[in-house]
Enzyme design. Structure first.
Site, PDB file in Angstrom:
ATOM      1  N   ALA A 118       0.676  -1.257   0.174  1.00 25.61           N
ATOM      2  CA  ALA A 118       0.141  -0.059   0.022  1.00 25.61           C
ATOM      3  C   ALA A 118       0.869   1.289   0.611  1.00 25.61           C
ATOM      4  CB  ALA A 118      -0.798   0.091   1.204  1.00 25.61           C
ATOM      5  N   TYR A 119       2.034   1.200   0.612  1.00 22.38           N
ATOM      6  CA  TYR A 119       2.940   2.150   0.492  1.00 22.38           C
ATOM      7  C   TYR A 119       3.541   2.102  -0.661  1.00 22.38           C
ATOM      8  CZ  TYR A 119       6.911   5.151   2.005  1.00 22.38           C
ATOM      9  OH  TYR A 119       7.457   6.248   2.318  1.00 22.38           O
TER      10      TYR A 119
END
Length: 152
Positions: A118-119
């Site tokens: 996600a990052y």
């Protein structure tokens, strides 16, 4: 990649404990020797069919003694500039195969949540946004503004 097996293993173990489901690997890499960069890229390419993220963050500083690499380059310049450039050039085919943004599920509601993924996806979105903003500024003849992005 990491040039120190012990420090690499330490970082690897920390990452594996933080991201238990992650696909995390350690391959040694020394950026001041082109033959070692080539060996790294071969080993990486034998294990993986694409590369989603490349962070060129190597750095060295020789204050009192000048060293030359196997190819005859000054070692600081080779490690900090030439090595990352050559590594990126050799990895470009795998970077081109990278998984792009998962537009169908940007918020990870319908797939396994992985914080690192996600990052990474959010940082890629920032880069794409900045690239597009620069394009639009140029098309609008706004030449005194430059959009840029950086990551600490």
């Amino acid at each position: 990649g990491c040039r120190s097996q012990s420090r690499g293993n330490e970082a690897l173990n920390k990452l594996k404990s933080q991201f238990p489901g992650g696909n995390i690997d350690l391959i040694l890499l020394t950026l001041d020797d082109f033959s070692k960069i080539e060996a790294f890229v071969k080993e990486f390419g034998d294990k993986y069919d694409h590369l989603d993220n490349l962070i060129n963050n190597a750095g060295t500083l020789e204050i009192f003694t000048r060293y030359e690499t196997a190819q005859g380059f000054e070692s600081t310049f080779a490690t900090n500039v030439l090595g990352p450039f050559y590594l990126t050039l050799l990895l470009m085919p795998l970077l081109k195969k990278s998984n792009r943004l998962h537009w169908q599920d940007l918020h990870y509601k319908h797939c396994f949540y992985n914080g690192l993924a996600a990052y990474s996806q959010s940082k890629l979105a920032n880069l794409l946004f900045t690239h597009e903003l620069n394009n639009r500024l140029k098309k609008a003849n706004v030449h005194h503004v430059i959009a840029t992005s950086a990551h600490p």
